[in-house]
Design a protein around this motif. Structure first.
Motif, PDB file in Angstrom:
ATOM      1  N   TRP A 145      -4.467   6.476   2.087  1.00 58.88           N
ATOM      2  CA  TRP A 145      -4.072   5.290   1.344  1.00 58.88           C
ATOM      3  C   TRP A 145      -4.511   5.493  -0.102  1.00 58.88           C
ATOM      4  CZ3 TRP A 145      -6.414  -0.232   2.541  1.00 58.88           C
ATOM      5  CH2 TRP A 145      -5.923  -1.146   1.589  1.00 58.88           C
TER       6      TRP A 145
ATOM      7  N   THR B 236      -1.224  -6.636   5.190  1.00 58.18           N
ATOM      8  CA  THR B 236      -0.909  -5.212   5.299  1.00 58.18           C
ATOM      9  C   THR B 236       0.588  -4.976   5.195  1.00 58.18           C
ATOM     10  OG1 THR B 236      -2.832  -4.918   6.742  1.00 58.18           O
ATOM     11  CG2 THR B 236      -1.192  -3.147   6.722  1.00 58.18           C
TER      12      THR B 236
ATOM     13  N   TRP C 184      -2.593   0.209  -6.349  1.00 58.78           N
ATOM     14  CA  TRP C 184      -2.867  -0.889  -5.430  1.00 58.78           C
ATOM     15  C   TRP C 184      -3.880  -1.832  -6.062  1.00 58.78           C
ATOM     16  CZ3 TRP C 184      -6.883  -3.149  -2.734  1.00 58.78           C
ATOM     17  CH2 TRP C 184      -6.489  -4.068  -1.745  1.00 58.78           C
TER      18      TRP C 184
ATOM     19  N   GLN D 295       0.849  -1.182   0.000  1.00 58.12           N
ATOM     20  CA  GLN D 295       0.000   0.000   0.000  1.00 58.12           C
ATOM     21  C   GLN D 295       0.892   1.243   0.000  1.00 58.12           C
ATOM     22  OE1 GLN D 295      -2.446   0.032   3.506  1.00 58.12           O
ATOM     23  NE2 GLN D 295      -2.967  -2.137   3.351  1.00 58.12           N
TER      24      GLN D 295
ATOM     25  N   ARG E   5      -5.515   4.121  -3.272  1.00 60.29           N
ATOM     26  CA  ARG E   5      -6.054   2.820  -3.669  1.00 60.29           C
ATOM     27  C   ARG E   5      -6.267   2.691  -5.179  1.00 60.29           C
ATOM     28  NH1 ARG E   5      -9.186  -0.084   0.394  1.00 60.29           N
ATOM     29  NH2 ARG E   5      -9.017   0.880   2.439  1.00 60.29           N
TER      30      ARG E   5
END
Length: 329
Positions: free
Chosen positions: A126, A170, A133, A119, A128
Protein backbone atom coordinates in the motif's frame (compact mmCIF):
# COMPACT_ATOMS: atom_id res chain seq x y z
CA UNK A 1 -29.93 -9.82 9.18
CA UNK A 2 -27.93 -8.23 6.36
CA UNK A 3 -29.13 -4.92 4.97
CA UNK A 4 -30.73 -4.96 1.53
CA UNK A 5 -28.65 -3.54 -1.33
CA UNK A 6 -29.06 0.15 -2.05
CA UNK A 7 -30.87 1.65 -5.02
CA UNK A 8 -27.45 1.96 -6.62
CA UNK A 9 -26.08 1.05 -10.05
CA UNK A 10 -22.33 0.41 -10.32
CA UNK A 11 -20.81 0.98 -13.78
CA UNK A 12 -17.61 -0.90 -14.69
CA UNK A 13 -15.75 -0.73 -18.02
CA UNK A 14 -13.82 -3.84 -19.01
CA UNK A 15 -11.49 -5.38 -21.52
CA UNK A 16 -9.63 -8.57 -20.62
CA UNK A 17 -10.20 -8.12 -16.88
CA UNK A 18 -10.77 -11.78 -15.95
CA UNK A 19 -8.08 -11.47 -13.28
CA UNK A 20 -9.85 -8.60 -11.49
CA UNK A 21 -13.55 -8.47 -12.29
CA UNK A 22 -14.64 -11.22 -9.89
CA UNK A 23 -12.97 -9.49 -6.95
CA UNK A 24 -14.60 -6.16 -7.82
CA UNK A 25 -18.06 -7.68 -8.22
CA UNK A 26 -17.81 -9.68 -5.01
CA UNK A 27 -16.88 -6.56 -3.05
CA UNK A 28 -19.96 -4.59 -4.18
CA UNK A 29 -22.47 -7.45 -4.13
CA UNK A 30 -23.97 -6.45 -0.73
CA UNK A 31 -24.09 -2.79 -1.78
CA UNK A 32 -25.49 -2.47 -5.30
CA UNK A 33 -28.90 -3.50 -6.61
CA UNK A 34 -27.57 -3.38 -10.18
CA UNK A 35 -24.19 -3.70 -11.88
CA UNK A 36 -23.60 -2.61 -15.49
CA UNK A 37 -20.47 -3.91 -17.23
CA UNK A 38 -19.61 -2.37 -20.60
CA UNK A 39 -17.07 -4.58 -22.35
CA UNK A 40 -15.00 -3.55 -25.36
CA UNK A 41 -14.06 -6.88 -26.86
CA UNK A 42 -12.53 -9.07 -24.15
CA UNK A 43 -10.82 -12.20 -25.43
CA UNK A 44 -10.50 -13.84 -21.99
CA UNK A 45 -13.21 -14.91 -19.56
CA UNK A 46 -14.20 -11.43 -18.39
CA UNK A 47 -17.73 -11.57 -19.75
CA UNK A 48 -18.40 -15.07 -18.49
CA UNK A 49 -17.26 -14.18 -14.97
CA UNK A 50 -19.31 -10.97 -14.96
CA UNK A 51 -22.41 -12.69 -16.27
CA UNK A 52 -22.03 -15.51 -13.78
CA UNK A 53 -21.92 -13.02 -10.91
CA UNK A 54 -25.11 -11.27 -11.97
CA UNK A 55 -23.83 -8.23 -13.86
CA UNK A 56 -25.71 -6.87 -16.88
CA UNK A 57 -23.39 -6.95 -19.88
CA UNK A 58 -23.20 -4.53 -22.78
CA UNK A 59 -20.65 -4.44 -25.59
CA UNK A 60 -19.36 -1.42 -27.47
CA UNK A 61 -16.26 -0.47 -29.43
CA UNK A 62 -13.64 1.51 -27.49
CA UNK A 63 -12.69 5.11 -28.23
CA UNK A 64 -11.51 6.25 -24.82
CA UNK A 65 -12.56 6.00 -21.18
CA UNK A 66 -14.57 9.22 -21.03
CA UNK A 67 -16.56 8.43 -24.16
CA UNK A 68 -17.26 4.85 -23.05
CA UNK A 69 -18.35 5.81 -19.55
CA UNK A 70 -20.64 8.62 -20.67
CA UNK A 71 -22.20 6.22 -23.17
CA UNK A 72 -22.97 3.84 -20.31
CA UNK A 73 -24.62 6.64 -18.34
CA UNK A 74 -26.69 7.72 -21.34
CA UNK A 75 -27.67 4.35 -22.84
CA UNK A 76 -27.89 1.62 -20.21
CA UNK A 77 -31.19 2.63 -18.63
CA UNK A 78 -29.84 3.56 -15.20
CA UNK A 79 -32.87 4.39 -13.04
CA UNK A 80 -31.65 3.72 -9.50
CA UNK A 81 -31.35 6.56 -7.00
CA UNK A 82 -27.54 6.51 -7.07
CA UNK A 83 -24.80 5.69 -9.60
CA UNK A 84 -21.22 4.65 -8.85
CA UNK A 85 -18.06 4.51 -10.95
CA UNK A 86 -15.73 1.58 -10.28
CA UNK A 87 -12.73 0.34 -12.25
CA UNK A 88 -12.37 -3.39 -12.77
CA UNK A 89 -9.14 -3.53 -10.73
CA UNK A 90 -10.65 -1.68 -7.76
CA UNK A 91 -12.55 -3.12 -4.81
CA UNK A 92 -14.35 -1.98 -1.67
CA UNK A 93 -13.73 -3.26 1.85
CA UNK A 94 -16.52 -4.50 4.10
CA UNK A 95 -16.12 -1.45 6.36
CA UNK A 96 -16.84 0.97 3.51
CA UNK A 97 -19.75 -1.13 2.24
CA UNK A 98 -21.27 -1.11 5.74
CA UNK A 99 -20.80 2.65 6.06
CA UNK A 100 -22.43 3.34 2.70
CA UNK A 101 -25.36 1.01 3.42
CA UNK A 102 -26.03 2.91 6.62
CA UNK A 103 -25.45 6.44 5.32
CA UNK A 104 -26.90 6.78 1.84
CA UNK A 105 -30.56 6.12 2.77
CA UNK A 106 -30.36 8.91 5.37
CA UNK A 107 -29.04 11.65 3.07
CA UNK A 108 -31.29 14.54 2.11
CA UNK A 109 -31.69 15.72 -1.49
CA UNK A 110 -29.13 18.48 -1.01
CA UNK A 111 -26.34 15.84 -0.88
CA UNK A 112 -25.75 14.91 -4.50
CA UNK A 113 -22.30 13.29 -4.49
CA UNK A 114 -20.05 11.06 -2.39
CA UNK A 115 -16.25 11.00 -2.39
CA UNK A 116 -14.10 8.08 -1.24
CA UNK A 117 -10.44 7.73 -0.23
CA UNK A 118 -8.69 5.43 -2.69
CA UNK A 119 -5.66 3.42 -1.63
CA UNK A 120 -3.14 2.49 -4.33
CA UNK A 121 -1.43 -0.88 -3.96
CA UNK A 122 1.70 -1.60 -5.99
CA UNK A 123 3.91 -4.70 -6.00
CA UNK A 124 2.15 -5.95 -2.89
CA UNK A 125 2.48 -2.72 -0.90
CA UNK A 126 0.00 0.00 0.00
CA UNK A 127 1.57 3.28 -1.16
CA UNK A 128 0.81 5.61 1.75
CA UNK A 129 3.17 8.52 1.05
CA UNK A 130 4.23 10.83 -1.74
CA UNK A 131 0.82 12.48 -1.84
CA UNK A 132 -0.85 9.23 -2.93
CA UNK A 133 -3.02 8.74 0.15
CA UNK A 134 -5.54 9.79 1.10
CA UNK A 135 -6.65 10.44 -2.48
CA UNK A 136 -10.25 11.65 -2.43
CA UNK A 137 -12.25 10.82 -5.56
CA UNK A 138 -15.87 11.59 -6.37
CA UNK A 139 -17.26 8.15 -7.20
CA UNK A 140 -20.97 8.09 -6.22
CA UNK A 141 -23.66 10.58 -7.28
CA UNK A 142 -27.42 10.92 -7.61
CA UNK A 143 -28.45 9.41 -10.91
CA UNK A 144 -28.85 11.98 -13.66
CA UNK A 145 -26.84 14.66 -11.85
CA UNK A 146 -23.32 13.52 -12.76
CA UNK A 147 -21.36 13.22 -15.96
CA UNK A 148 -17.77 12.47 -16.84
CA UNK A 149 -15.42 15.10 -18.24
CA UNK A 150 -14.79 14.59 -21.94
CA UNK A 151 -11.02 14.49 -21.85
CA UNK A 152 -8.51 12.04 -23.26
CA UNK A 153 -6.90 11.62 -19.84
CA UNK A 154 -7.44 12.42 -16.15
CA UNK A 155 -11.21 12.54 -16.54
CA UNK A 156 -13.27 13.15 -13.38
CA UNK A 157 -16.93 12.75 -12.53
CA UNK A 158 -18.47 16.18 -12.10
CA UNK A 159 -21.80 17.07 -10.48
CA UNK A 160 -23.30 20.45 -11.30
CA UNK A 161 -24.81 21.36 -7.95
CA UNK A 162 -25.43 20.16 -4.42
CA UNK A 163 -23.26 19.12 -1.51
CA UNK A 164 -20.38 16.65 -1.61
CA UNK A 165 -20.17 14.19 1.32
CA UNK A 166 -16.99 12.31 2.10
CA UNK A 167 -17.17 8.73 3.39
CA UNK A 168 -13.97 7.14 4.80
CA UNK A 169 -13.29 3.45 4.44
CA UNK A 170 -11.36 0.83 2.49
CA UNK A 171 -11.37 1.56 -1.25
CA UNK A 172 -8.46 -0.05 -3.09
CA UNK A 173 -6.86 0.19 -6.54
CA UNK A 174 -4.93 -3.09 -6.82
CA UNK A 175 -3.86 -4.22 -10.27
CA UNK A 176 -2.39 -7.72 -10.27
CA UNK A 177 -0.50 -7.41 -13.57
CA UNK A 178 3.25 -6.84 -13.60
CA UNK A 179 5.54 -3.96 -14.50
CA UNK A 180 5.26 -4.64 -18.23
CA UNK A 181 1.53 -3.97 -18.04
CA UNK A 182 2.09 -0.92 -15.83
CA UNK A 183 4.59 0.70 -18.19
CA UNK A 184 2.55 -0.13 -21.31
CA UNK A 185 -0.57 1.36 -19.72
CA UNK A 186 1.27 4.52 -18.70
CA UNK A 187 2.75 4.82 -22.17
CA UNK A 188 -0.80 5.06 -23.48
CA UNK A 189 -1.74 7.47 -20.70
CA UNK A 190 1.17 9.73 -21.64
CA UNK A 191 0.01 9.98 -25.25
CA UNK A 192 -3.50 10.92 -24.19
CA UNK A 193 -2.32 13.45 -21.62
CA UNK A 194 -0.05 15.06 -24.20
CA UNK A 195 -3.03 15.23 -26.55
CA UNK A 196 -5.13 17.05 -23.96
CA UNK A 197 -2.33 19.56 -23.44
CA UNK A 198 -1.95 20.33 -27.16
CA UNK A 199 -5.70 20.47 -27.75
CA UNK A 200 -5.88 23.14 -25.05
CA UNK A 201 -2.74 25.01 -26.13
CA UNK A 202 -3.83 25.29 -29.76
CA UNK A 203 -7.56 25.63 -29.14
CA UNK A 204 -8.29 22.72 -31.46
CA UNK A 205 -11.69 22.00 -29.96
CA UNK A 206 -14.15 23.81 -27.75
CA UNK A 207 -13.58 21.87 -24.53
CA UNK A 208 -15.94 22.96 -21.71
CA UNK A 209 -14.29 24.17 -18.52
CA UNK A 210 -15.47 22.11 -15.58
CA UNK A 211 -13.67 24.00 -12.81
CA UNK A 212 -16.91 25.42 -11.43
CA UNK A 213 -18.63 22.06 -11.05
CA UNK A 214 -18.69 20.00 -7.88
CA UNK A 215 -15.67 17.74 -7.52
CA UNK A 216 -13.14 17.05 -4.81
CA UNK A 217 -11.00 20.03 -3.84
CA UNK A 218 -7.96 17.78 -4.13
CA UNK A 219 -8.71 16.98 -7.80
CA UNK A 220 -9.37 20.63 -8.58
CA UNK A 221 -6.06 21.73 -7.05
CA UNK A 222 -4.13 19.10 -9.01
CA UNK A 223 -5.78 20.22 -12.27
CA UNK A 224 -5.01 23.88 -11.59
CA UNK A 225 -1.34 23.14 -10.86
CA UNK A 226 -0.94 20.91 -13.92
CA UNK A 227 -2.57 23.28 -16.41
CA UNK A 228 -1.01 26.32 -14.80
CA UNK A 229 2.63 26.67 -13.83
CA UNK A 230 3.66 23.01 -14.29
CA UNK A 231 2.99 22.82 -18.04
CA UNK A 232 4.93 26.05 -18.59
CA UNK A 233 8.20 24.71 -17.20
CA UNK A 234 11.05 23.70 -19.57
CA UNK A 235 10.97 20.11 -20.79
CA UNK A 236 12.02 17.71 -18.04
CA UNK A 237 12.21 20.25 -15.22
CA UNK A 238 8.63 19.71 -14.06
CA UNK A 239 9.01 15.92 -13.71
CA UNK A 240 12.27 16.33 -11.79
CA UNK A 241 10.87 18.90 -9.36
CA UNK A 242 7.67 16.92 -8.91
CA UNK A 243 9.55 13.71 -8.12
CA UNK A 244 11.86 15.40 -5.63
CA UNK A 245 8.90 17.05 -3.89
CA UNK A 246 6.93 13.84 -3.83
CA UNK A 247 9.76 11.52 -2.76
CA UNK A 248 11.40 13.71 -0.13
CA UNK A 249 9.03 16.49 0.98
CA UNK A 250 5.95 14.22 0.87
CA UNK A 251 7.98 11.32 2.34
CA UNK A 252 7.64 8.88 -0.55
CA UNK A 253 10.89 7.25 0.56
CA UNK A 254 8.97 5.79 3.53
CA UNK A 255 7.13 3.46 1.13
CA UNK A 256 10.16 1.17 0.91
CA UNK A 257 11.55 -0.57 -2.16
CA UNK A 258 8.18 -1.06 -3.86
CA UNK A 259 7.43 2.58 -3.16
CA UNK A 260 10.74 3.71 -4.62
CA UNK A 261 9.97 1.82 -7.85
CA UNK A 262 6.46 3.24 -7.95
CA UNK A 263 7.40 6.85 -7.24
CA UNK A 264 10.25 6.81 -9.78
CA UNK A 265 8.05 5.28 -12.48
CA UNK A 266 4.81 7.12 -11.81
CA UNK A 267 6.22 10.32 -10.34
CA UNK A 268 9.20 10.90 -12.66
CA UNK A 269 9.35 8.51 -15.63
CA UNK A 270 5.68 8.93 -16.51
CA UNK A 271 5.73 12.71 -16.13
CA UNK A 272 8.90 12.90 -18.24
CA UNK A 273 7.28 10.68 -20.87
CA UNK A 274 4.34 13.10 -21.08
CA UNK A 275 6.82 15.95 -21.64
CA UNK A 276 8.65 13.96 -24.32
CA UNK A 277 5.42 13.10 -26.12
CA UNK A 278 4.37 16.73 -26.09
CA UNK A 279 7.66 17.56 -27.85
CA UNK A 280 7.12 14.77 -30.36
CA UNK A 281 3.54 15.86 -31.11
CA UNK A 282 4.61 19.50 -31.39
CA UNK A 283 7.02 18.37 -34.10
CA UNK A 284 4.24 16.43 -35.83
CA UNK A 285 2.12 19.57 -36.21
CA UNK A 286 4.95 22.07 -36.70
CA UNK A 287 4.24 22.53 -40.43
CA UNK A 288 0.47 22.18 -40.29
CA UNK A 289 -0.94 25.39 -41.85
CA UNK A 290 -4.18 25.58 -39.87
CA UNK A 291 -6.27 24.03 -37.11
CA UNK A 292 -7.82 21.35 -39.31
CA UNK A 293 -4.41 20.22 -40.49
CA UNK A 294 -3.16 20.07 -36.90
CA UNK A 295 -6.10 17.86 -35.94
CA UNK A 296 -5.34 15.52 -38.85
CA UNK A 297 -1.64 15.42 -37.96
CA UNK A 298 -2.31 14.62 -34.29
CA UNK A 299 -4.81 11.91 -35.21
CA UNK A 300 -2.29 10.33 -37.58
CA UNK A 301 0.58 10.57 -35.08
CA UNK A 302 -1.35 9.04 -32.17
CA UNK A 303 -3.85 6.73 -33.85
CA UNK A 304 -6.66 8.42 -31.90
CA UNK A 305 -9.83 9.67 -33.57
CA UNK A 306 -9.84 13.27 -32.39
CA UNK A 307 -12.79 14.36 -34.52
CA UNK A 308 -14.82 11.33 -33.52
CA UNK A 309 -14.37 12.14 -29.85
CA UNK A 310 -14.90 15.90 -30.02
CA UNK A 311 -17.68 15.94 -32.61
CA UNK A 312 -20.48 16.61 -30.11
CA UNK A 313 -21.25 18.17 -26.76
CA UNK A 314 -20.01 16.37 -23.60
CA UNK A 315 -23.51 15.15 -22.81
CA UNK A 316 -24.09 13.70 -26.27
CA UNK A 317 -20.55 12.84 -27.29
CA UNK A 318 -21.23 9.10 -27.46
CA UNK A 319 -24.67 9.28 -29.04
CA UNK A 320 -23.64 7.91 -32.43
CA UNK A 321 -26.48 7.86 -34.96
CA UNK A 322 -27.99 4.40 -35.14
CA UNK A 323 -25.92 3.06 -32.23
CA UNK A 324 -27.86 1.22 -29.54
CA UNK A 325 -26.77 -0.65 -26.41
CA UNK A 326 -26.18 -4.33 -27.01
CA UNK A 327 -27.00 -6.42 -23.95
CA UNK A 328 -25.12 -9.71 -23.98
CA UNK A 329 -27.23 -12.72 -23.10
Amino acid sequence: MAAAPLSLTVVILTRDEERHIGRALASIKPLASRVVVVDSGSSDGTREVARGMGAELFERRWLNYADQFQWALDHCGIDTDWTMRLDADEWLGADLVTALLALLPTLGPDTTAISLDRQHHFMGRWIRHGGRWPLALLRIWRTGMGRIEQRWMDEHIVVEHGALRHVPGTFVDQNEHGLGYFTAKHNGYATREALDALIGNYGLFDVPEDAGLASTAQAQRARVHKTGWYNRLPTGLGPLLYFLYRYFIQLGFLDGRAGMIYHVLQGFWYRFLVDAKRVELEQAIAHAPDKEARIDALSAATGHDLRGFHRASPKAVSEVEGEQPLPLR
